[in-house]
Design a protein around this motif. Structure first.
Motif, PDB file in Angstrom:
ATOM      1  N   LEU A  91       0.827  -1.206   0.000  1.00 53.62           N
ATOM      2  CA  LEU A  91       0.000   0.000   0.000  1.00 53.62           C
ATOM      3  C   LEU A  91       0.860   1.255   0.000  1.00 53.62           C
ATOM      4  O   LEU A  91       1.928   1.287   0.636  1.00 53.62           O
ATOM      5  CB  LEU A  91      -0.897   0.047   1.243  1.00 53.62           C
ATOM      6  CG  LEU A  91      -2.058  -0.929   1.343  1.00 53.62           C
ATOM      7  CD1 LEU A  91      -2.757  -0.734   2.678  1.00 53.62           C
ATOM      8  CD2 LEU A  91      -3.035  -0.753   0.194  1.00 53.62           C
TER       9      LEU A  91
ATOM     10  N   LEU B  60       0.699   4.886   1.440  1.00 58.00           N
ATOM     11  CA  LEU B  60      -0.014   5.731   2.387  1.00 58.00           C
ATOM     12  C   LEU B  60       0.304   7.190   2.121  1.00 58.00           C
ATOM     13  O   LEU B  60       1.426   7.531   1.763  1.00 58.00           O
ATOM     14  CB  LEU B  60       0.379   5.378   3.825  1.00 58.00           C
ATOM     15  CG  LEU B  60       0.291   3.903   4.229  1.00 58.00           C
ATOM     16  CD1 LEU B  60       0.633   3.752   5.713  1.00 58.00           C
ATOM     17  CD2 LEU B  60      -1.078   3.310   3.920  1.00 58.00           C
TER      18      LEU B  60
ATOM     19  N   VAL C 197      -1.028   7.348  11.669  1.00 63.33           N
ATOM     20  CA  VAL C 197      -1.984   6.246  11.769  1.00 63.33           C
ATOM     21  C   VAL C 197      -3.049   6.608  12.801  1.00 63.33           C
ATOM     22  O   VAL C 197      -2.724   7.087  13.889  1.00 63.33           O
ATOM     23  CB  VAL C 197      -1.272   4.946  12.189  1.00 63.33           C
ATOM     24  CG1 VAL C 197      -2.268   3.810  12.397  1.00 63.33           C
ATOM     25  CG2 VAL C 197      -0.214   4.563  11.151  1.00 63.33           C
TER      26      VAL C 197
ATOM     27  N   LEU D 256      -3.194   5.871   7.477  1.00 56.96           N
ATOM     28  CA  LEU D 256      -3.858   4.580   7.658  1.00 56.96           C
ATOM     29  C   LEU D 256      -4.801   4.692   8.844  1.00 56.96           C
ATOM     30  O   LEU D 256      -4.415   5.197   9.904  1.00 56.96           O
ATOM     31  CB  LEU D 256      -2.829   3.467   7.924  1.00 56.96           C
ATOM     32  CG  LEU D 256      -3.407   2.082   8.244  1.00 56.96           C
ATOM     33  CD1 LEU D 256      -4.127   1.507   7.020  1.00 56.96           C
ATOM     34  CD2 LEU D 256      -2.305   1.120   8.699  1.00 56.96           C
TER      35      LEU D 256
ATOM     36  N   ILE E 166      -6.831   2.335  11.456  1.00 61.16           N
ATOM     37  CA  ILE E 166      -7.051   0.983  11.968  1.00 61.16           C
ATOM     38  C   ILE E 166      -8.394   1.012  12.683  1.00 61.16           C
ATOM     39  O   ILE E 166      -8.609   1.819  13.587  1.00 61.16           O
ATOM     40  CB  ILE E 166      -5.931   0.536  12.918  1.00 61.16           C
ATOM     41  CG1 ILE E 166      -4.566   0.631  12.216  1.00 61.16           C
ATOM     42  CG2 ILE E 166      -6.172  -0.902  13.379  1.00 61.16           C
ATOM     43  CD1 ILE E 166      -3.392   0.430  13.130  1.00 61.16           C
TER      44      ILE E 166
ATOM     45  N   THR F  95     -15.818   0.988   4.587  1.00 63.69           N
ATOM     46  CA  THR F  95     -14.618   0.983   3.737  1.00 63.69           C
ATOM     47  C   THR F  95     -14.847   1.753   2.445  1.00 63.69           C
ATOM     48  O   THR F  95     -13.937   2.449   1.969  1.00 63.69           O
ATOM     49  CB  THR F  95     -14.166  -0.452   3.424  1.00 63.69           C
ATOM     50  OG1 THR F  95     -15.191  -1.144   2.705  1.00 63.69           O
ATOM     51  CG2 THR F  95     -13.845  -1.218   4.711  1.00 63.69           C
TER      52      THR F  95
ATOM     53  N   LYS G 294      -7.058   4.804   3.538  1.00 63.21           N
ATOM     54  CA  LYS G 294      -6.776   3.363   3.643  1.00 63.21           C
ATOM     55  C   LYS G 294      -7.212   2.916   5.042  1.00 63.21           C
ATOM     56  O   LYS G 294      -7.054   3.653   6.025  1.00 63.21           O
ATOM     57  CB  LYS G 294      -5.287   3.071   3.455  1.00 63.21           C
ATOM     58  CG  LYS G 294      -4.700   3.544   2.121  1.00 63.21           C
ATOM     59  CD  LYS G 294      -5.229   2.726   0.971  1.00 63.21           C
ATOM     60  CE  LYS G 294      -4.441   2.943  -0.320  1.00 63.21           C
ATOM     61  NZ  LYS G 294      -4.425   4.353  -0.751  1.00 63.21           N
ATOM     62  N   ILE G 295      -7.730   1.696   5.129  1.00 65.74           N
ATOM     63  CA  ILE G 295      -8.249   1.219   6.411  1.00 65.74           C
ATOM     64  C   ILE G 295      -8.012  -0.275   6.580  1.00 65.74           C
ATOM     65  O   ILE G 295      -8.273  -1.060   5.673  1.00 65.74           O
ATOM     66  CB  ILE G 295      -9.752   1.573   6.561  1.00 65.74           C
ATOM     67  CG1 ILE G 295     -10.287   1.148   7.931  1.00 65.74           C
ATOM     68  CG2 ILE G 295     -10.580   1.007   5.412  1.00 65.74           C
ATOM     69  CD1 ILE G 295     -11.666   1.724   8.258  1.00 65.74           C
ATOM     70  N   PHE G 296      -7.472  -0.645   7.754  1.00 60.25           N
ATOM     71  CA  PHE G 296      -7.301  -2.038   8.154  1.00 60.25           C
ATOM     72  C   PHE G 296      -8.362  -2.360   9.207  1.00 60.25           C
ATOM     73  O   PHE G 296      -8.774  -1.492   9.980  1.00 60.25           O
ATOM     74  CB  PHE G 296      -5.920  -2.264   8.787  1.00 60.25           C
ATOM     75  CG  PHE G 296      -4.813  -2.580   7.812  1.00 60.25           C
ATOM     76  CD1 PHE G 296      -4.761  -1.997   6.566  1.00 60.25           C
ATOM     77  CD2 PHE G 296      -3.791  -3.447   8.168  1.00 60.25           C
ATOM     78  CE1 PHE G 296      -3.728  -2.273   5.671  1.00 60.25           C
ATOM     79  CE2 PHE G 296      -2.754  -3.735   7.303  1.00 60.25           C
ATOM     80  CZ  PHE G 296      -2.723  -3.155   6.049  1.00 60.25           C
TER      81      PHE G 296
ATOM     82  N   ASP H  55      -8.386  -2.862   3.514  1.00 59.44           N
ATOM     83  CA  ASP H  55      -7.102  -2.971   2.821  1.00 59.44           C
ATOM     84  C   ASP H  55      -6.173  -3.978   3.477  1.00 59.44           C
ATOM     85  O   ASP H  55      -5.177  -4.395   2.871  1.00 59.44           O
ATOM     86  CB  ASP H  55      -6.414  -1.600   2.788  1.00 59.44           C
ATOM     87  CG  ASP H  55      -7.231  -0.584   2.003  1.00 59.44           C
ATOM     88  OD1 ASP H  55      -7.378  -0.765   0.786  1.00 59.44           O
ATOM     89  OD2 ASP H  55      -7.732   0.380   2.617  1.00 59.44           O
TER      90      ASP H  55
ATOM     91  N   GLU I 138      -5.281  -5.976  11.055  1.00 59.79           N
ATOM     92  CA  GLU I 138      -4.436  -5.902  12.243  1.00 59.79           C
ATOM     93  C   GLU I 138      -4.981  -6.881  13.272  1.00 59.79           C
ATOM     94  O   GLU I 138      -6.149  -6.810  13.652  1.00 59.79           O
ATOM     95  CB  GLU I 138      -4.389  -4.497  12.835  1.00 59.79           C
ATOM     96  CG  GLU I 138      -3.527  -4.452  14.103  1.00 59.79           C
ATOM     97  CD  GLU I 138      -3.300  -3.063  14.664  1.00 59.79           C
ATOM     98  OE1 GLU I 138      -2.512  -2.303  14.067  1.00 59.79           O
ATOM     99  OE2 GLU I 138      -3.921  -2.735  15.705  1.00 59.79           O
TER     100      GLU I 138
ATOM    101  N   ARG J 132      -0.507  -7.784   3.774  1.00 63.68           N
ATOM    102  CA  ARG J 132      -1.724  -7.113   4.237  1.00 63.68           C
ATOM    103  C   ARG J 132      -2.032  -7.449   5.695  1.00 63.68           C
ATOM    104  O   ARG J 132      -3.160  -7.267   6.153  1.00 63.68           O
ATOM    105  CB  ARG J 132      -2.919  -7.498   3.358  1.00 63.68           C
ATOM    106  CG  ARG J 132      -2.791  -6.993   1.940  1.00 63.68           C
ATOM    107  CD  ARG J 132      -4.141  -6.863   1.270  1.00 63.68           C
ATOM    108  NE  ARG J 132      -4.724  -8.150   0.896  1.00 63.68           N
ATOM    109  CZ  ARG J 132      -5.822  -8.260   0.155  1.00 63.68           C
ATOM    110  NH1 ARG J 132      -6.465  -7.170  -0.268  1.00 63.68           N
ATOM    111  NH2 ARG J 132      -6.304  -9.435  -0.167  1.00 63.68           N
TER     112      ARG J 132
END
Length: 360
Positions: free
Chosen positions: A15, A17, A22, A53, A55, A87, A96-98, A171, A174, A224
């Motif tokens: 990715l 960023l 974050v 990013l 989370i 998302t 972007k998102i985890f 994306d 975690e 990822r």
């Protein structure tokens, strides 16, 4: 070092960023019926999409994994659909998102468990921790120790939740392995007194965390996959030694799996005797540091090579434009503590950006 190093793009796994900032996971207890992410949650995350990013708040992998009222899940089709709205909103705004995947283990209550069963843990040690249930705080329920035969099912739940998260448009993943929750409970000697393959030695206590990480990486790709660690943490009555050797072994194992990052909650070095720099040296992926950083401290740590990315939690609550406020050194707004957990838009999506305040 250039003035805006924190604000320059960064490559994390596969990715790109927009910056090195974050948004840390923040439990806000606003999931809807069926523990489904709502339109209001989509608006909240979309407002904060300027973070390099995001989370997500901790999201349970199963009904058994829930420990707090109104926290979202990602184990049903309805939950996947709800998160997809989140998302899509974040991506539409360039973010972007985890998904942070969560099993709380013993930090739960019989009210959340199927048929009022006891929460599960590595060992039947009753924590003094408090959780939010039935609109009030209560002590967690006494847990039972997981049978050895049940552990593959836990790993399978993580794998399925990771697949669901990718289906929902996240994306990456975690794994929440800190703060005294299930994977941390297995790793730490204050909660794990097992005598089988998942207890006793450093290697055995690390086993479940590493097996879960391998399963998630196999499912969605190591590039990822990230993990949250808190080697020494006072949260949830863990009462553990948090040994240096334990976490150096864990991080070496994570490095062999080849995941994208470790996200480390660092206690104040004046209060604990733990060398976080050793984790940075052992791990060849990205290192996300988390410990009450401000802009100046983060830039100094970046210049010294102590971390690659910096996670900020509470400042994002009252400052949807936190990245821009930090870049311009605008004042950081304060949180309304009465609206942190549960409720609606008040204290959630109604915090204004600094630019709107200036135009009033």
């Amino acid at each position: 070092m250039t003035e805006n190093t924190l604000f320059e793009p960064y490559s994390l796994g596969n990715l790109s960023l927009a910056n090195r900032i974050v948004m840390s996971p923040l439990t806000r207890n606003r999931a809807g019926g069926g523990l489904v992410a709502t339109e209001l949650m989509a608006e909240y995350y979309g407002q904060r999409a300027t973070a390099g990013l995001i989370i997500s708040e901790a999201t349970q992998i199963s009904r058994q994994g829930q420990g707090y009222q109104d926290t979202p899940g990602i184990f049903s089709p309805e939950q996947v659909a709800g998160w997809r709205k989140v998302t899509e909103t974040v991506h539409a705004k360039g973010g972007k998102i985890f998904a942070q995947l969560w099993h709380v283990g013993r930090v739960s209550h019989v009210a959340f468990q199927s048929d009022g069963a006891a929460p599960v843990a590595p060992s039947a040690i009753h924590s003094q921790a408090q959780i939010f249930v039935n609109n009030r705080f209560e002590r967690v329920s006494p847990p039972r120790a997981l049978d050895l035969a049940e552990i593959p099912d836990i790993i399978g739940d993580y794998r399925r939740a990771a697949a669901n998260a990718i289906q929902a448009g996240f994306d990456g993943i975690e794994i929440h392995a800190g703060n005294g929750y299930l994977l941390d409970q297995f790793a730490q000697d204050g909660a794990n007194i097992r005598t089988d393959a998942y207890g006793g030695s450093i290697e055995n206590r690390a086993r479940l965390m590493l097996e879960v990480t391998q399963a998630v990486a196999d499912e969605v790709g190591a590039a990822r996959t990230g993990i949250r660690l808190s080697p020494i943490s006072p949260m949830n009555d863990l009462n553990s030694s948090g040994s240096q050797a334990q976490f150096e072994h864990i991080v070496a194992g994570l490095d062999r799996i080849g995941i994208a990052y470790i996200h480390v909650f660092e206690m104040n070095p004046s209060l604990v005797s733990f060398d976080y720099s050793r984790l940075r040296q052992i791990f060849s992926g990205s290192y996300i540091a988390n410990n009450d950083y401000d802009r100046d401290r983060a830039e100094a740590a970046l210049a010294a090579g102590r971390a690659d990315l910096f996670a900020f939690g509470r400042p994002f609550i009252a400052n949807p434009d936190f990245v821009e406020r930090m870049r311009t050194r605008a004042p950081i707004a304060s949180i309304d503590p009465a609206t942190l957990y549960g409720g609606g838009a008040k204290g959630y999506t109604d915090y204004p950006a600094a630019t709107s305040l200036a135009s009033d």
